[in-house]
Design an enzyme around this catalytic site. Sequence first.
Site, PDB file in Angstrom:
ATOM      1  N   GLU A 312       0.859  -1.272   0.004  1.00  0.00           N
ATOM      2  CA  GLU A 312      -0.054  -0.055   0.083  1.00  0.00           C
ATOM      3  C   GLU A 312       0.870   1.185  -0.020  1.00  0.00           C
ATOM      4  OE1 GLU A 312      -2.861  -0.702  -0.726  1.00  0.00           O
ATOM      5  OE2 GLU A 312      -2.891  -2.839  -0.204  1.00  0.00           O
ATOM      6  N   TYR A 399      -1.649  -8.111 -11.046  1.00  0.00           N
ATOM      7  CA  TYR A 399      -0.652  -7.891 -10.075  1.00  0.00           C
ATOM      8  C   TYR A 399       0.537  -8.630 -10.560  1.00  0.00           C
ATOM      9  CZ  TYR A 399      -4.326  -6.407  -6.746  1.00  0.00           C
ATOM     10  OH  TYR A 399      -5.358  -5.568  -6.425  1.00  0.00           O
TER      11      TYR A 399
END
Length: 628
Positions: A312, A399
Site C-alpha cells: 500500500e 498484479y
Amino acid sequence: MSELSSRQFPVLPFSLLCSSYLLSGDHHVLDEAEVSSVSLYLDVDFERKVLCGKVDLTVDKKKAEVTHVLLDSKDLNIIKVTGHGSGQVLEFSVGENISTLGSKLEIKLPSTTEMRLMLSILYETDVNSSALQWLPPEQTAGCKHPYLFSQCQAVHCRAMFPCQDTPSVKVTYTAEITAPPELTVLMSARRVGIPTIMPGGLKLHKFEQPVPIPVYLVSIVVGHLESLKIGPRSHVWSEKQYVEKAAYEFAETEQMLLAAESICGEYVWGVYDLLVLPPSFPFGGMENPCLTFVTPTVLAGDRSLADVVAHEISHSWTGNLVTNRNFEHFWLNEGFTVFVERKILAKLYGEKARHFSAIGGLKDLKDAISALGENSPLTCLVPDLRGISPEDAFSTVPYEKGHTLLFHLEELAGGPEVFDPFLKAYITKFKYKSIDTDDFKKFLYEYFPNNSLLKEVDWKEWLFKPGMPPVIPKYDTSLQEVCTGLCIKWMEWDAVAGGPCPFKPDDINNMSSGQVREFLAQLLEENPLSVTKLQTMENTYKLNSMGNSEIYFRWLRLGIKGRWKEQVDRALEFVVAQGRMKFVRPLYRDMYDWEDVRDKAIAVFKSNKSKMMYLTAYTVAKDLHLES
C-alpha cells in the site's frame, strides 16, 4: 484483490458504457467538460444509514459551446442542482439505472461565457449504497458504537456522490463532515484543524486533499477510534481493542516509507496513517491517500504479514500518483506496485526475500488463471473490458503477470542498477497523470533507445495473450528449497505402511512464516493428501491453531481438497469471521466443488450475505453460481 470464476459475463448496452466513461475508452464526453475539484458537505446519519448534504463541483468546459456536463451516479437521491454562488436552479435528468454501474446524471449548465463553473448538488445516498458499509454496534469490537466505512474502487464513488467516476479524471477535494460527537471521522485527506461541536451537538470534521486523485480514492470512515503514533509522519488507527497490537505490527512503517522514497522519489502526501478496519473489509489493504485501509487479518502478532503495508505504501507512487487511465490498464497500478513492494522487501531484508516473494506470487497467479480458465480473455494483461464491469475483471493477473513483465524488462535492461533510475524517471514523468500501456512503452523506449534486447519484447504476447506469462524469470530459489524438501517428504511418505512418524514440530518451527506458507502452497499444487496424512500433519504442526491468516487459509484449503470433513466447519467459520476476498472466494469455490458440502456452504453464505461488503457478496454469489 479478488479471484474470479471462469464464467462469461453479459455485454452491457452502449448507452451505459458512455455514461460510465471508464469502460468505453471514448473520451469524447470528457473532452467537453471535466470536473477538477470536489467539496463535500455531509451529515453522517447512522439512524437512516445515509450520507446527506451537498457536493460542490468545479467543472471546466473544454469548449465554449458546451451546454451540459455528464456525471456518474448510482442509487443517489438527487434533490436539487444549482449554480454555486448564483443559486440559479439548473435542469438535470437521471438516466436509466443499468446493472451494477448506475445511471447517467446530465446537468444543463448556466448560460455564460465563463469556462470554469461551480455546481452545487443537494443529494443523499441510498441505504443500500454499494460504496458504504454501515455496521451496527454488535459487529464492532467494542459492541457499543456503530461504524461506517467506504470502499469506492473500482466504480462505487458514484454511489457516494455524483462524480466523473473514471481514473482518467483526477480531482482535488475538501470535505466538511458532521457526525455524532463520540465518534471519530477520518478521510483519505489531511485533517484541517480540530473538530468542533456544532449547534445540536454534532461534531464537525474538516479535511483537504490538495493532490489530484481519481475519485475511487475518496474514502471515509466513522467509528469509535483511537490512535497511536508509530513514526514521524504516521499514526495507526483502530478500535481500542486492536490499537496496541496494530502499532506493534506496523512498527516498521517508517523504514518502508524511507525505502520507498529511495526507489520512487519524494513522498508528496504529507502524512501516512494506517487504519485497521472491521473484519468485513474485502481487501488486504486499500491505498487511500494519507490513510491506508488494512484488514485485521494481517495482525499476525509477528509482523510476518506487514508486506501488505509495503504494497500500500508503494501505491503512493504507482497508482495514486501515476494512475491507469482505465481499468483495462490496471496492471500499471498493480503490477508496478507489486514490483516496487518487492524492491522495498529487498532493501529491508535482502534480494533473496524479493525473489522468494515473487515465487509465491507466481503460485497465486497460477491459481487465479486456473479459476478463470487458461483461455479466458480476463487473463490477458490488458483485457478488453468493453461490456464488462471492472468488478468482474479483478484478479491476481494484473498484479503478478504485471510484476513478471517488469522483472523481465529489468533483466533485459541490465539489472536493477540500470532499471531503478528508469523507474524513478517514469514516476517523475507521469506523476499527477493518468496513462495507458502505450504511454509506458513509448517512455521505455525513449529512455532505453539503444537496448537491442528490449526491442525484441513480444508485446502482443505479453499484453493480449491469455494464460501464464510467456517468460518466467529464473528467480533465486534458495529460500524455497527447505519448503520443497518438506513437501516432497510428505508426498512420498506412505502413511498406510505404518512405522514411526518421520515428521516433528521443528520441521516448520525452524522456518519463517513465509516458508511455512510456501510449503503449504506447494502441497496445494500436488494431488490431494489423504485424511490420514492431514490428521498427522495437524497432530504434528498444530496448524488449526495457527494465528497467521495466510498459513491458516492454505491449511483449510488443503483440508477441503483432501475431503477432510472435520475442516468444513472451520472453513465456514473462517469465511464468516472475516470478509477478505482473497480468502473467502477460494474457500467458497472449493466447497462448492465438493458436492457433499455445497448446499451447506450456500446456506451459510445466504445467512451471512447481509453482513458482507457489497463487493464480497456480489463476487461470492457469482462463485456459488447464484447469479449470472
